[in-house]
Design a protein around this motif. Structure first.
Motif, PDB file in Angstrom:
ATOM      1  N   VAL A 295      65.141  65.442  -5.522  1.00 67.79           N
ATOM      2  CA  VAL A 295      65.555  66.081  -4.270  1.00 67.79           C
ATOM      3  C   VAL A 295      64.400  66.865  -3.674  1.00 67.79           C
ATOM      4  O   VAL A 295      64.112  66.785  -2.473  1.00 67.79           O
ATOM      5  N   LEU A 296      63.705  67.636  -4.516  1.00 65.63           N
ATOM      6  CA  LEU A 296      62.580  68.439  -4.039  1.00 65.63           C
ATOM      7  C   LEU A 296      61.485  67.561  -3.460  1.00 65.63           C
ATOM      8  O   LEU A 296      60.900  67.882  -2.411  1.00 65.63           O
ATOM      9  N   LEU A 366      67.188  57.584   4.236  1.00 66.41           N
ATOM     10  CA  LEU A 366      67.533  56.188   3.970  1.00 66.41           C
ATOM     11  C   LEU A 366      67.283  55.833   2.512  1.00 66.41           C
ATOM     12  O   LEU A 366      68.119  55.217   1.845  1.00 66.41           O
ATOM     13  N   PHE A 367      66.131  56.242   1.986  1.00 68.55           N
ATOM     14  CA  PHE A 367      65.784  55.931   0.603  1.00 68.55           C
ATOM     15  C   PHE A 367      66.729  56.638  -0.370  1.00 68.55           C
ATOM     16  O   PHE A 367      67.088  56.075  -1.405  1.00 68.55           O
ATOM     17  N   ASN A 368      67.134  57.863  -0.064  1.00 68.33           N
ATOM     18  CA  ASN A 368      68.082  58.579  -0.923  1.00 68.33           C
ATOM     19  C   ASN A 368      69.357  57.775  -1.120  1.00 68.33           C
ATOM     20  O   ASN A 368      69.878  57.661  -2.238  1.00 68.33           O
ATOM     21  N   ILE A 369      69.883  57.228  -0.026  1.00 69.04           N
ATOM     22  CA  ILE A 369      71.120  56.450  -0.125  1.00 69.04           C
ATOM     23  C   ILE A 369      70.870  55.165  -0.901  1.00 69.04           C
ATOM     24  O   ILE A 369      71.706  54.729  -1.701  1.00 69.04           O
ATOM     25  N   GLU A 370      69.712  54.555  -0.690  1.00 69.50           N
ATOM     26  CA  GLU A 370      69.427  53.280  -1.344  1.00 69.50           C
ATOM     27  C   GLU A 370      69.190  53.424  -2.840  1.00 69.50           C
ATOM     28  O   GLU A 370      69.216  52.433  -3.571  1.00 69.50           O
ATOM     29  N   VAL A 375      71.427  60.902  -6.768  1.00 71.78           N
ATOM     30  CA  VAL A 375      70.569  62.079  -6.902  1.00 71.78           C
ATOM     31  C   VAL A 375      71.410  63.288  -6.489  1.00 71.78           C
ATOM     32  O   VAL A 375      71.406  63.690  -5.343  1.00 71.78           O
ATOM     33  N   VAL A 376      72.135  63.828  -7.441  1.00 70.47           N
ATOM     34  CA  VAL A 376      73.282  64.727  -7.313  1.00 70.47           C
ATOM     35  C   VAL A 376      74.485  63.919  -6.854  1.00 70.47           C
ATOM     36  O   VAL A 376      75.520  63.896  -7.492  1.00 70.47           O
ATOM     37  N   GLY A 377      74.366  63.225  -5.740  1.00 68.29           N
ATOM     38  CA  GLY A 377      75.398  62.275  -5.344  1.00 68.29           C
ATOM     39  C   GLY A 377      76.693  62.912  -4.905  1.00 68.29           C
ATOM     40  O   GLY A 377      76.822  64.127  -4.776  1.00 68.29           O
ATOM     41  N   GLY A 378      77.685  62.068  -4.633  1.00 64.91           N
ATOM     42  CA  GLY A 378      78.998  62.546  -4.239  1.00 64.91           C
ATOM     43  C   GLY A 378      79.696  63.224  -5.394  1.00 64.91           C
ATOM     44  O   GLY A 378      79.304  63.077  -6.549  1.00 64.91           O
ATOM     45  N   VAL A 379      80.765  63.972  -5.088  1.00 63.87           N
ATOM     46  CA  VAL A 379      81.493  64.656  -6.160  1.00 63.87           C
ATOM     47  C   VAL A 379      82.060  63.608  -7.121  1.00 63.87           C
ATOM     48  O   VAL A 379      82.900  62.808  -6.765  1.00 63.87           O
TER      49      VAL A 379
END
Length: 567
Positions: A295-296, A366-370, A375-379
């Motif tokens: 994330v950082l 975009l890359f985070n979703i892919e 990366v923490v992500g949904g609950v």
């Protein structure tokens, strides 16, 4: 980049780390089914629900039954919301007389909110009545979030239990999560937002006279209550079209920080809960470390690019950061931080328009979703998605040391690895398949408002967001058409449930195994080497799959912008 911007980012990360343990302790109490201080008040409500529905909360379910009950529950919710939206014009709390939603649009919205995606092709204030917003949509913000956390609990039990065939009770898990976690926090959160200036009223519209003497219709509604669970449950669907960029949803810099924190609060708590469930809290801290490092890195790149601004404007003598599509009351740092956090989680709420980000600044969300929204992500969905990659990482480690791979006391064998690969492979197949179809069909090519690389990025982002159950968008795509409503609804359903079923099968397989104590030859899964390996496997498996498509979109967009030829 400014000193104040970096202070905001560092404060955010410090608070998130501090939240992890107390939130994890509360989640662990619900995971075990123990009493909490709220049971004195809400316990009778829980027991009454079980009596009315004929559910025995102590009846354990195999992974097959857990999956079937979860799927039936969600399918019924799709039908319920579809009916609400199709009958909207005839139902109460519809003062402006909103028309019924079209069949394809209603199906898309019903699937979207059921899967925790909250993709919105429509403008909430122009298309939805108060009843549709409250009963048709907000209810999913609770049920989809509760479903995700319940599934995470089931996966935890797969690692924690020994030689059993059950993973808990879906109905008991979902009920307790809703009653003792989501509902109480949402009530307090909504009251805070109301105090901060967020409207909460059944009045749907008011008319004001501007300084020029013109009449302006201002949309209102029960916004605070939806906003609270929208952020806490990583749902992301805005009551208003501008989402958290609108002052009625997110009025101040303080509410903005609270919203960003609430997106991650349950997700980071689940990492600590997992460590506690398997008897080694350090396992949870290792997972959280890997998550926050990624994330950082995303925040640094995104903030750097947005603060650098557009080189084409610099050539014209217009220096400064890229403020197009951003709110002045938030600024560049808060906008970049929000964009990275909302896509690192499967939230999708926005306080700035991602379509207006620089090419590489927009590449980060975009890359985070892919990466799979892990990366923490949904609950719930973030941690169980991350653990699928952990299974692959420990398998790779086992190959390197020449031993049967083990993770938190369970041997990882061929069945688990195959199922993990199957679950992870769903994402690239659906994203690239949907994007390919859209880019070779007339109906698909009619969607993007920009041509060339950026137009491709708009299509790619839409399918990535749908499959990843994120819901954010490059707003330049006109997605409210039968083609996109249908294609994205299929992708949302596949992205949510085609990953869940293999995950539950892995949980069932692990729960049936005996516990294997660590030995001198075991690969350590709590130190820096493990964190590095985890990040490497995630980047390779989740990232390199998409490099060809990324080169056609954001990277080509960036090169065009530098060259001064951006269309």
């Amino acid at each position: 980049m400014t000193f104040q911007g970096w202070i905001l980012i560092l404060v955010f990360f410090a608070i998130i780390i501090a939240i992890a343990k107390p939130m994890g302790m509360w989640l662990f109490a619900l995971y075990e089914g123990r009493r909490t201080p709220l049971h004195r008040v809400l316990g009778p409500v829980e027991r009454g629900f079980y009596r009315l529905s004929g559910i025995d909360p102590n009846e354990e379910m195999s992974w097959h039954r857990y999956a079937v009950h979860m799927l039936i529950f969600n399918f019924v919710l799709v039908l319920f919301t579809y009916a609400i939206l199709r009958l909207q014009a005839f139902l109460p709390l519809n003062t402006p007389g909103m028309a019924n939603i079209t069949p394809d649009g209603a199906a898309n919205v019903a699937v979207s909110f059921t899967t925790n995606t909250n993709w919105q092709w429509y403008s909430g204030e122009a298309a939805m009545s108060n009843l549709s917003q409250m009963l048709g949509l907000t209810i999913h913000n609770f049920t989809s979030a509760a479903t995700g956390i319940a599934l995470a609990f089931a996966f935890f039990r797969g690692f924690a239990r020994r030689q059993v065939s059950t993973l808990g009770n879906f109905w008991a898990d979902a009920t307790r999560i809703t009653l003792y976690l989501l509902l109480p926090i949402s009530i307090v959160y909504a009251l805070y937002l109301l105090w901060s200036g967020v409207p909460q009223t059944l009045t749907q519209q008011v008319t004001a006279t501007t300084l020029e003497g013109a009449k302006q219709v201002i949309a209102l509604g029960p916004i605070a209550s939806q906003e609270a669970i929208k952020m806490l449950g990583t749902n992301g669907g805005g009551f208003l079209n501008a989402n958290s960029a609108h002052p009625f949803e997110n009025p101040t810099a303080v509410t903005d920080l609270v919203q960003i924190l609430s997106i991650f609060s349950i997700g980071v708590g689940l990492t600590w809960c997992f460590g506690k469930a398997v008897g080694n809290v350090r396992q949870g801290w290792a997972i959280l470390s890997a998550m926050l490092i990624m994330v950082l890195a995303g925040v640094i790149v995104c903030y750097w690019q947005e603060a650098a601004g557009n080189p084409m404007l610099h050539q014209l003598g217009l220096a400064g950061s890229n403020m197009e599509g951003k709110e002045v009351r938030f600024g560049t740092a808060a906008s970049a931080l929000f964009a990275v956090v909302t896509t690192a989680a499967s939230c999708g709420a926005v306080n700035a328009m991602h379509d207006s980000f620089t090419a590489l600044g927009g590449l980060v969300p975009l890359f985070n979703i892919e990466l799979g929204e892990i990366v923490v992500g949904g609950v719930g969905s973030g941690i169980y998605g991350f653990l699928l990659f952990a299974i692959l990482a420990v398998f790779v480690a086992g190959l390197m040391v020449g031993r049967t791979p083990e993770y938190v006391g369970k041997k990882i064998e061929g069945r688990e690895v195959k199922l993990a690969v199957l679950a992870i492979a769903v994402l690239p197949l659906a994203i690239l398949g949907g994007t390919a179809i859209a880019t070779v069909t007339t109906a698909g090519l009619a969607g993007p408002l920009n041509k060339g690389p950026h137009g491709f990025s708009e299509i790619l982002y839409a399918f990535t967001s749908a499959v990843g159950n994120n819901g954010s968008a490059f707003a330049g795509l006109s997605a409210g058409t039968p083609f996109y409503n249908g294609a994205l609804a299929v992708c949302m359903w596949v992205g949510r449930f085609f990953m869940i079923v293999p995950m539950l099968a892995i949980a069932g397989s692990l729960a049936a195994k005996k516990h294997t104590p660590e030995s001198a030859g075991s690969f350590p899964t709590t130190g820096g080497l493990w964190v590095g390996l985890l990040i490497g496997v995630i980047l390779i498996m989740g990232g390199l799959t998409f490099l060809p498509s990324l080169a056609l979109g954001p990277i080509a967009d960036h090169l065009a912008m530098i060259g001064g030829h951006l269309s």
